[in-house]
Structure formats: structure tokens, C-alpha cells
Design a protein around this motif. Structure first.
Motif, PDB file in Angstrom:
ATOM      1  N   GLN A   1      -7.696   5.608  -3.721  1.00 48.15           N
ATOM      2  CA  GLN A   1      -8.260   5.087  -4.967  1.00 48.15           C
ATOM      3  C   GLN A   1      -7.340   4.038  -5.601  1.00 48.15           C
ATOM      4  O   GLN A   1      -7.802   3.111  -6.267  1.00 48.15           O
ATOM      5  N   GLN A   2      -6.014   4.176  -5.400  1.00 49.77           N
ATOM      6  CA  GLN A   2      -5.067   3.207  -5.944  1.00 49.77           C
ATOM      7  C   GLN A   2      -5.017   1.914  -5.137  1.00 49.77           C
ATOM      8  O   GLN A   2      -4.545   0.880  -5.620  1.00 49.77           O
ATOM      9  N   ALA A   3      -5.505   1.954  -3.913  1.00 47.79           N
ATOM     10  CA  ALA A   3      -5.316   0.844  -2.980  1.00 47.79           C
ATOM     11  C   ALA A   3      -5.873  -0.488  -3.481  1.00 47.79           C
ATOM     12  O   ALA A   3      -5.202  -1.522  -3.349  1.00 47.79           O
TER      13      ALA A   3
ATOM     14  N   ILE B   1     -12.798  -6.771  -3.026  1.00 47.49           N
ATOM     15  CA  ILE B   1     -12.280  -5.706  -2.164  1.00 47.49           C
ATOM     16  C   ILE B   1     -13.334  -4.614  -2.033  1.00 47.49           C
ATOM     17  O   ILE B   1     -13.842  -4.089  -3.030  1.00 47.49           O
ATOM     18  N   LYS B   2     -13.663  -4.289  -0.829  1.00 43.24           N
ATOM     19  CA  LYS B   2     -14.564  -3.177  -0.559  1.00 43.24           C
ATOM     20  C   LYS B   2     -13.773  -2.086   0.161  1.00 43.24           C
ATOM     21  O   LYS B   2     -13.343  -2.270   1.301  1.00 43.24           O
ATOM     22  N   ALA B   3     -13.557  -0.981  -0.558  1.00 46.45           N
ATOM     23  CA  ALA B   3     -12.785   0.128   0.001  1.00 46.45           C
ATOM     24  C   ALA B   3     -13.736   1.190   0.544  1.00 46.45           C
ATOM     25  O   ALA B   3     -14.748   1.519  -0.085  1.00 46.45           O
TER      26      ALA B   3
ATOM     27  N   SER C   1     -10.578   1.976   5.199  1.00 46.62           N
ATOM     28  CA  SER C   1     -10.720   0.560   5.526  1.00 46.62           C
ATOM     29  C   SER C   1     -10.917  -0.234   4.256  1.00 46.62           C
ATOM     30  O   SER C   1     -11.528   0.247   3.284  1.00 46.62           O
ATOM     31  N   TYR C   2     -10.375  -1.470   4.292  1.00 43.95           N
ATOM     32  CA  TYR C   2     -10.439  -2.348   3.136  1.00 43.95           C
ATOM     33  C   TYR C   2     -10.871  -3.726   3.616  1.00 43.95           C
ATOM     34  O   TYR C   2     -10.117  -4.429   4.293  1.00 43.95           O
ATOM     35  N   GLN C   3     -12.138  -4.054   3.265  1.00 42.06           N
ATOM     36  CA  GLN C   3     -12.678  -5.371   3.586  1.00 42.06           C
ATOM     37  C   GLN C   3     -12.343  -6.298   2.425  1.00 42.06           C
ATOM     38  O   GLN C   3     -12.769  -6.080   1.298  1.00 42.06           O
TER      39      GLN C   3
ATOM     40  N   LEU D   1       0.824  -1.206   0.000  1.00 45.43           N
ATOM     41  CA  LEU D   1       0.000   0.000   0.000  1.00 45.43           C
ATOM     42  C   LEU D   1       0.861   1.259   0.000  1.00 45.43           C
ATOM     43  O   LEU D   1       1.662   1.486   0.901  1.00 45.43           O
ATOM     44  N   SER D   2       0.688   2.097  -1.012  1.00 43.54           N
ATOM     45  CA  SER D   2       1.425   3.358  -1.091  1.00 43.54           C
ATOM     46  C   SER D   2       1.058   4.272   0.069  1.00 43.54           C
ATOM     47  O   SER D   2       1.892   5.028   0.566  1.00 43.54           O
ATOM     48  N   LEU D   3      -0.188   4.202   0.504  1.00 49.76           N
ATOM     49  CA  LEU D   3      -0.626   5.044   1.616  1.00 49.76           C
ATOM     50  C   LEU D   3       0.162   4.710   2.887  1.00 49.76           C
ATOM     51  O   LEU D   3       0.501   5.602   3.667  1.00 49.76           O
TER      52      LEU D   3
END
Length: 576
Positions: A65-67, A85-87, A99-101, A44-46
Motif C-alpha cells: 500500500q505504501q509503494a 501508477i497502477k498497483a 506488480s506496478y505498472q 521500495l520498502s518491500l
């Protein structure tokens, strides 16, 4: 293999705060176990820009958005190509929560492995091992890459220097979640060692040719080349050792080896300051001439000064056929002793032949001629003795630092006779052993034993420097150095013909390189003609694993002497 529980949304979360314009940013990874969750965070860049001071809200939204695509990339090496993936991003006045489910989806499994070994080495035993990845297992690209590297490294180690892959493919069908592996290795010929050339001008090339554990025509082994480098570096003749495999100059299957050697400084000087409770403060000086002539001989001289004991020793060392481990040593030694039990001077010349045997054993055959004058009570004793001896010793340890397990053993037989340029008649045997046994990751059990026996008519037939005493840092703690042993009629400790000393110690790691210990010591020096008794010492201490060896600081009580207070013992040195 990833657990089937990944099908369920495991609420495992990882929080990493980032400050952007005074706002805290949290990253939550939900639904994954390790190592998947760890790899996702690494991609993850974040997460990677969390410490950037110029991070803005706009940048956070862009990286969010890139995640999802970064998460997909992170899951692929572990066989998950179709995740869900649910961002989500939530913002409050003080916090941004991303959060990323993640549901990893069905794993990609290996349905075909085409593993081939081709070439002259096809039937070599080193290639008989089955490919470590099996059909039906989940694809894990790190394991695949490691298997490729290990196979090629094994080929090169055993002399297949031209080994290479003619095909190495990993084909993945993301629609069916199936993978196929194609791995074809061409071995090439197995090389043998060719001519070995040493590039240097300080030592006789014929002397250096004793160092390799291989000769021209032997099958090439890369590990043997590394061993040769280590031996040459440990010899201290050279500051830099570089081995080159001259593949381009190979003739048939013989590959030349070129060893570039950069000389070390001829002289080394060292000074040191130390302390132990047996000797008090001490100063040491050491001078080594690393090379004398071109046959590898060297000279080492040392001077140790302290109030109770001072020693000068100079040794001329002549390497033999296996120069890294077999030696002839000629030495001169002078000692002055002034302790509660011993006062006197000793000078000794010694010649020894020391070689390494199998199973880590070492045998040393020696002959020394000594002259000593010691004061015993009100009398002065003078002895001159030619003392031959033979010693067998072994040290083994599986780990460095906090050793567990390990042991050292030493047996020695020595003696003198009046018909052989001696004033004494005695035969003496020594047996010493140290054992370290690990108990889990933090505990150790240490035991130590020393036994000695002398064949002599009376204690007067044994020179004072060869008598047995007990007490001190490395004997029975709680007592001064050589405080224990048989006494004469006036109460003076005169030493004994026999020795039996043992120690039991339990040690536990506390923090880092520090540990604590409790111990019990028992034994004494004995003689049938003079009174002595079994003595006991008990105590506790701390240990510090320092760069120069283990530092032991102990408080011990002399249980056998009621009027003796607790005694401090400080020792620095190896445990075996």
C-alpha cells in the motif's frame, strides 16, 4: 535525457524473491527504463526488507500500500512529478506477486536559470565556464546537485576559501511541469599561501621547506597541498602527515598552513623469499635506516642470495634541493656469480647524481670503480676500471594494474680508458625500450627491445661484467640465462661487443586478474671476431596481476636449437 519511448508501456520486469511464511514474493516494475527502474527499486520498502526472516503477509500488504507514494518519490529526482501508477497484488498458494505498472507522465523541464557569480572573483577565468545545465532540458536533481558541488569545489581549489551560495533554489511547478534554478555564488577573496609551519622535531625545518612546490605569497591551490602531503608520506620519514588550513589565523589574504608530522620508525627490516627460472630459489634481506642526521639522508642495505648469483649492496642516499626526486647516492656493491657462462666475483664503489627532468625524464651521472675476477674457459681474467656513465630514462603509464598504455625508455653511455686508473679500453652504448599498447578492454600488445654496442679493439678489452649475453627470462625465452652469445675456439661462450634482442607479445584478459599470452623473441649477442647467429624463441604463458607485481609463467621453445625441450620461465616483477 529519458527516451520518448517511455510514453509506451515497456514490458521491462525486475523479479526479487522474498520468502514470507513459506510463500515466495515477486516484485514487478513495468513500463520504466533505467535509471528510473533502478531508483524505484531502491526506494521500495518491500524490496529493502527482502531478507528479513520475520516478514509476514500483513507486513507485505502494508508495504504494498505504501509503494505508490515511494514510487512517486523515486521519480521526482529525474523530473517526473505526475506519474500514473497502477498497483496490483495477486496471491496463490505459493506466491505473492506485486506488480506496478508505471507511466512516468510528462517530464519537468527547466524554463529558467539564474546563475550568478558575485564578489572579488567574479571575473576569474575559473568561473567563466557556462553552467552545465541548459534551459529546455529535463530536470535531473542529481545533475543539479553535482553541478553545485563541482562549482564550490573549484572555487575552494583555487583559493576562494570563503566561497558560499547566497541563494541556491530549485523551484518546481508540478502543475505546469516547469522548473527554475536560482544559483548565486559569492566568491570572497582569493587567498594566497601564508607561513608554512611543520610540527615535528626530527628533521631540520629548512630541509622540510624544500618539499612544498609553493612559497609564501603564491596563490592558494588545494591540489598543491595534497601533493605536499603525498611527498612527505612517500619520503618514509613520517607515519602520519596532516595538513591544516588555518583560516581563522589568516592575515589579509595570507592563510597559514600547519603540517603535523608523526615520525616513522627509524629502521625498517624486510625479508623475502622468491623464485625465478634464471636464479632458482632466492632469499633476500633488506634493512633501511630512514633517517641519518637531520638533513634527510638515509641508508639502504640489501642482501640477495641464490645459487647462480648473490649480491650485497649498501647505498647512502643524500637528498638534494628537490628531496622527493633528486639525490646523490654513494654505494658499495659486491657480487658473486656462478652460472654456465660466468664464474667470478666483483666489488664496486659508485657515486651517482640523479635528478628528475621535464616530461618524466631522469638523468643520472655516475662514476664507479670496480675490481673483478672472472674465469673464462681455463683462464682467469682480472680487471679494475674507473667507469663514468650517463643515463637518461623515462617511465610512463596512464593506469596501474593492467597497464594500457605505457612505456619505459633507457639510454646509457659508459666507458673506461687505461690512462684513467683502468685496465680496459672501451666505450659502450645501451638502448632499452618497453611498450605496452591497449587493444580494447581485454587485449594488449607488448613489445620489448634491447640494443647494445661497444667500441673496443677486441672482446678482451671489455671486462667480463660489461660484455653482452642473451637468453633467459627477460631476454630470449626458451634458453637458459646467458646461454647465447659469441663463442671462442673451444666453444665457450665469452660474450660479445654487440647486442640486439626483441620481443613481441599479445595478451588477453581471461578472468579477473588473470590473462593469457603468446610471444615471439628474437636476437642474440654478437661479435665480429667470433661466430654467433640470430636465435628465435616462441611460446605461450599466463599472467597474474598479484599485489607484489605481475607474475609471468611461460612455456617457451628454443626454435634455433633442435635438441632443446620446452623451457619453463617464471618471473615476478613490474612490467615497465
Amino acid at each position: 535525457m529519458i527516451s520518448a519511448s517511455l510514453r509506451y508501456a515497456l514490458l521491462l520486469s525486475f523479479f526479487f524473491p522474498i520468502i514470507a511464511w513459506g510463500i515466495e514474493v515477486q516484485i514487478k516494475i513495468l513500463g520504466l527504463e533505467k535509471p528510473l527502474s533502478t531508483n524505484v527499486l531502491a526506494f521500495l520498502s518491500l524490496q529493502q526488507v527482502q531478507n528479513h526472516k520475520d516478514l509476514t503477509k500483513q507486513r507485505i500488504y502494508l508495504l504494498h500500500q505504501q509503494a505508490p507514494e515511494e514510487i512517486r518519490q523515486a521519480l521526482r529526482p529525474y523530473g517526473y512529478f505526475n506519474p500514473t501508477i497502477k498497483a496490483n497484488l495477486q496471491e496463490t498458494p505459493t506466491t505473492i506477486i506485486t506488480s506496478y505498472q508505471i507511466t512516468p507522465g510528462p517530464p519537468t523541464k527547466i524554463v529558467k536559470i539564474d546563475f550568478q557569480i558575485n564578489g572579488p572573483g567574479k571575473h576569474a577565468p575559473i568561473f567563466n565556464k557556462a553552467f552545465p545545465i541548459k534551459i529546455g532540458t529535463i530536470l535531473k536533481q542529481p545533475a543539479y546537485e553535482q553541478a553545485k558541488q563541482n562549482l564550490l569545489a573549484r572555487a575552494v581549489e583555487h583559493g576562494y576559501l570563503d566561497a558560499h551560495y547566497t541563494r541556491h533554489e530549485l523551484l518546481v511547478d508540478v502543475k505546469t511541469n516547469q522548473a527554475q534554478i536560482y544559483l548565486h555564488l559569492a566568491t570572497g577573496i582569493q587567498f594566497r599561501f601564508g607561513k608554512i609551519t611543520f610540527l615535528q622535531n626530527i628533521l631540520d625545518p629548512n630541509f622540510l621547506r624544500r618539499y612544498p612546490a609553493f612559497k609564501t605569497g603564491d596563490k592558494f591551490r588545494h591540489s598543491k597541498l595534497l601533493d605536499l602531503q603525498s611527498r612527505l608520506i612517500d619520503s618514509e620519514y613520517f607515519r602520519l602527515v596532516e595538513a591544516k588550513i588555518q583560516r581563522d589565523k589568516a592575515q589579509d589574504d595570507l592563510v597559514p598552513i600547519e603540517i603535523s608530522l608523526e615520525p616513522n620508525a627509524q629502521d625498517r627490516y624486510r625479508t623475502g623469499i622468491g623464485f625465478s627460472t634464471d636464479t632458482g630459489p632466492r632469499i633476500s634481506f633488506d634493512w633501511t635506516r630512514r633517517r641519518i642526521g637531520n638533513q634527510g639522508s638515509r641508508l639502504n642495505s640489501e642482501l640477495r642470495l641464490s645459487a647462480p648469483s648473490s649480491l650485497f649492496k649498501s647505498s647512502y642516499i643524500i637528498p638534494l634541493q628537490r628531496p622527493w626526486q633528486d639525490f646523490v647516492i654513494l654505494s658499495l656493491e659486491a657480487e658473486h656469480v656462478d652460472t654456465e657462462t660466468r664464474k667470478g666475483n666483483r666489488i664496486e664503489i659508485n657515486a651517482s647524481h640523479s635528478i628528475s627532468l621535464s616530461n618524466d625524464w631522469r638523468r643520472t651521472i655516475a662514476a664507479s670503480y670496480s675490481y673483478e675476477i672472472f674465469e673464462v674457459d681455463t683462464e682467469t681474467q682480472t680487471n679494475y676500471n674507473l667507469i663514468p656513465s650517463i643515463t637518461f630514462s623515462r617511465i610512463r603509464q596512464e593506469t596501474k594494474g593492467f597497464i594500457r598504455p605505457g612505456h619505459s625508455i633507457k639510454f646509457q653511455l659508459l666507458g673506461a680508458h687505461s690512462t684513467l686508473l683502468s685496465s680496459s679500453n672501451f666505450l659502450q652504448a645501451h638502448a632499452n625500450a618497453n611498450l605496452i599498447h591497449g587493444l580494447g578492454n581485454k587485449w594488449r600488445f607488448l613489445t620489448r627491445g634491447k640494443l647494445g654496442a661497444s667500441l673496443a679493439k677486441t672482446i678482451d678489452d671489455i671486462p667480463f661484467s660489461k660484455r653482452f649475453f642473451a637468453g633467459g627470462d627477460n631476454s630470449i625465452r626458451g634458453y637458459m640465462l646467458d646461454q647465447l652469445g659469441p663463442k671462442d675456439s673451444s666453444g665457450t661462450i665469452i660474450g660479445g661487443r654487440f647486442l640486439a634482442v626483441g620481443s613481441l607479445e599479445l595478451e588477453r584478459k581471461i578472468w579477473g586478474n588473470w590473462s593469457g599470452a603468446v610471444f615471439y623473441d628474437v636476437g642474440n649477442a654478437f661479435d665480429t671476431e667470433h661466430g654467433s647467429f640470430v636465435t628465435h624463441g616462441i611460446g605461450f604463458g599466463i599472467r597474474w596481476l598479484s599485489p607484489v607485481g605481475t607474475v609471468r609463467i611461460d612455456l617457451a621453445s628454443a626454435l634455433s636449437f633442435t635438441d632443446t625441450p620446452w623451457r619453463l620461465h617464471i618471473v615476478v616483477g613490474p612490467e615497465l
